[in-house]
Design an enzyme around this catalytic site. Structure first.
Site, PDB file in Angstrom:
ATOM      1  N   GLY A  64       0.451 -30.275 -47.984  1.00 52.53           N
ATOM      2  CA  GLY A  64       1.884 -30.122 -48.243  1.00 52.53           C
ATOM      3  C   GLY A  64       2.218 -29.167 -49.381  1.00 52.53           C
ATOM      4  O   GLY A  64       3.245 -29.336 -50.041  1.00 52.53           O
ATOM      5  N   SER A  65       1.395 -28.134 -49.580  1.00 48.41           N
ATOM      6  CA  SER A  65       1.746 -27.198 -50.660  1.00 48.41           C
ATOM      7  C   SER A  65       3.036 -26.449 -50.327  1.00 48.41           C
ATOM      8  O   SER A  65       3.825 -26.145 -51.223  1.00 48.41           O
ATOM      9  CB  SER A  65       0.594 -26.232 -50.949  1.00 48.41           C
ATOM     10  OG  SER A  65       0.435 -25.293 -49.924  1.00 48.41           O
ATOM     11  N   ASN A  66       3.261 -26.159 -49.053  1.00 49.93           N
ATOM     12  CA  ASN A  66       4.535 -25.521 -48.677  1.00 49.93           C
ATOM     13  C   ASN A  66       5.706 -26.488 -48.861  1.00 49.93           C
ATOM     14  O   ASN A  66       6.782 -26.095 -49.308  1.00 49.93           O
ATOM     15  CB  ASN A  66       4.489 -25.009 -47.236  1.00 49.93           C
ATOM     16  CG  ASN A  66       3.758 -23.688 -47.129  1.00 49.93           C
ATOM     17  OD1 ASN A  66       4.302 -22.652 -47.494  1.00 49.93           O
ATOM     18  ND2 ASN A  66       2.517 -23.739 -46.674  1.00 49.93           N
ATOM     19  N   LEU A  88       2.661 -31.241 -31.423  1.00 45.88           N
ATOM     20  CA  LEU A  88       3.710 -30.564 -30.661  1.00 45.88           C
ATOM     21  C   LEU A  88       5.016 -31.367 -30.761  1.00 45.88           C
ATOM     22  O   LEU A  88       4.996 -32.597 -30.723  1.00 45.88           O
ATOM     23  CB  LEU A  88       3.249 -30.493 -29.202  1.00 45.88           C
ATOM     24  CG  LEU A  88       3.840 -29.423 -28.303  1.00 45.88           C
ATOM     25  CD1 LEU A  88       3.551 -28.030 -28.851  1.00 45.88           C
ATOM     26  CD2 LEU A  88       3.252 -29.554 -26.904  1.00 45.88           C
ATOM     27  N   ASN A  90       9.084 -23.318 -38.079  1.00 47.06           N
ATOM     28  CA  ASN A  90       7.675 -23.541 -38.410  1.00 47.06           C
ATOM     29  C   ASN A  90       7.132 -22.338 -39.169  1.00 47.06           C
ATOM     30  O   ASN A  90       7.663 -21.238 -39.063  1.00 47.06           O
ATOM     31  CB  ASN A  90       6.865 -23.726 -37.116  1.00 47.06           C
ATOM     32  CG  ASN A  90       5.402 -23.992 -37.381  1.00 47.06           C
ATOM     33  OD1 ASN A  90       5.042 -24.744 -38.292  1.00 47.06           O
ATOM     34  ND2 ASN A  90       4.531 -23.369 -36.594  1.00 47.06           N
ATOM     35  N   HIS A 139       3.438 -20.283 -39.677  1.00 48.91           N
ATOM     36  CA  HIS A 139       2.089 -20.161 -39.110  1.00 48.91           C
ATOM     37  C   HIS A 139       1.314 -19.134 -39.928  1.00 48.91           C
ATOM     38  O   HIS A 139       1.845 -18.073 -40.252  1.00 48.91           O
ATOM     39  CB  HIS A 139       2.196 -19.709 -37.645  1.00 48.91           C
ATOM     40  CG  HIS A 139       0.879 -19.693 -36.954  1.00 48.91           C
ATOM     41  ND1 HIS A 139       0.284 -20.846 -36.470  1.00 48.91           N
ATOM     42  CD2 HIS A 139       0.014 -18.684 -36.697  1.00 48.91           C
ATOM     43  CE1 HIS A 139      -0.879 -20.531 -35.944  1.00 48.91           C
ATOM     44  NE2 HIS A 139      -1.071 -19.232 -36.061  1.00 48.91           N
TER      45      HIS A 139
HETATM   46  C1  GAR Z   1      -0.117 -23.582 -43.877  1.00 52.90           C
HETATM   47  O1  GAR Z   1      -0.936 -22.478 -44.112  1.00 52.90           O
HETATM   48  C2  GAR Z   1       0.643 -23.408 -42.587  1.00 52.90           C
HETATM   49  O2  GAR Z   1       0.947 -22.073 -42.287  1.00 52.90           O
HETATM   50  C3  GAR Z   1      -0.342 -23.956 -41.602  1.00 52.90           C
HETATM   51  O3  GAR Z   1      -0.894 -25.078 -42.227  1.00 52.90           O
HETATM   52  C4  GAR Z   1      -0.961 -24.832 -43.638  1.00 52.90           C
HETATM   53  C5  GAR Z   1      -0.437 -26.047 -44.343  1.00 52.90           C
HETATM   54  O4  GAR Z   1      -0.686 -25.942 -45.714  1.00 52.90           O
HETATM   55  N1  GAR Z   1       0.278 -24.289 -40.353  1.00 52.90           N
HETATM   56  C6  GAR Z   1      -0.318 -24.114 -39.193  1.00 52.90           C
HETATM   57  O5  GAR Z   1      -1.465 -23.714 -39.097  1.00 52.90           O
HETATM   58  C7  GAR Z   1       0.529 -24.463 -37.980  1.00 52.90           C
HETATM   59  N2  GAR Z   1      -0.098 -24.021 -36.773  1.00 52.90           N
HETATM   60  P1  GAR Z   1       0.076 -26.894 -46.736  1.00 52.90           P
HETATM   61  O6  GAR Z   1      -0.110 -28.334 -46.240  1.00 52.90           O
HETATM   62  O7  GAR Z   1      -0.616 -26.670 -48.036  1.00 52.90           O
HETATM   63  O8  GAR Z   1       1.523 -26.495 -46.757  1.00 52.90           O
END
Ligand code: GAR
Length: 192
Positions: free
Chosen positions: A13-15, A88, A103, A105
């Protein structure tokens, strides 16, 4: 009344954290809820730290009930933001939030997308393909993995000696920089 966001995340969940920081003092937008399919996801701790409520669900609840749709409706959520969410999105949610689910990606779609393409799998495929640039894509969500209309893409350079950690870092820097501001632009256009 503030516009309201629900974040779906499956892992660290850094985003999500960047979004929580970005909107913490916003007079116009708030994060109403964090949802996850993973009871061990670190994003739950992050939500707690920001005093944002969270909800953990399982496959049955997500795919075979309207509970989550109703929860979001009751909270008057305007926009759903996926931040490392791996399942999904079911039809009932797409139907209730048309054009209101986005989303991020970690690749330049349409390359390196689709089922099973998430996190390190994406970065490893990018390295394997000897790409000279990588990037991120922010896009609307439809019923297929990684196929909705693109909203924004940003690129980074890949040098010959780059490894997994490095390209992951480069991608993450771009995600953290751009996702909050793109989310803000989109939610500001939504009429309450
Ligand atoms: C992120 O890099 C995001 O783009 C990716 O998962 C990571 C989550 O990081 N999403 C996908 O690959 C979706 N297909 P986070 O938990 O540190 O935010």
């Amino acid at each position: 009344m503030k516009k309201r966001i629900a974040i779906f995340a499956s892992g660290s969940g850094s985003n999500a954290q960047k979004l929580m920081e970005h909107f913490k003092r916003s007079p116009e937008v708030e994060i109403a809820l964090v949802l996850t399919n993973n009871p061990d996801a670190y994003v739950l701790q992050r939500a707690d730290n920001f005093e944002i409520p969270s909800h953990i669900f399982d496959r049955n609840e997500f795919y075979h009930t309207d509970h989550i749709v109703n929860l979001l409706k009751n909270l008057e959520v305007d926009l759903i933001v996926l931040a490392g969410f791996l399942w999904l999105i079911p039809k009932n949610l797409l139907h209730e939030y048309p054009g209101r689910i986005i989303n991020i990606h970690p690749a330049l779609l349409p390359k390196f997308g689709g089922k099973g393409m998430y996190g390190d799998h994406v970065h490893l495929a990018v390295l394997e393909a000897k790409e000279t640039e990588g990037g991120i894509t922010i896009h609307y969500v439809n019923e297929n993995y990684d196929e909705g209309e693109y909203i924004y893409q940003a690129k980074y350079r890949i040098d010959k000696e780059d490894n997994l950690e490095l390209i992951k870092f480069k991608g993450q820097q771009l995600e953290h920089l751009h996702y909050p501001r793109i989310v803000e632009t989109i939610i500001k256009k939504i009429k309450k």
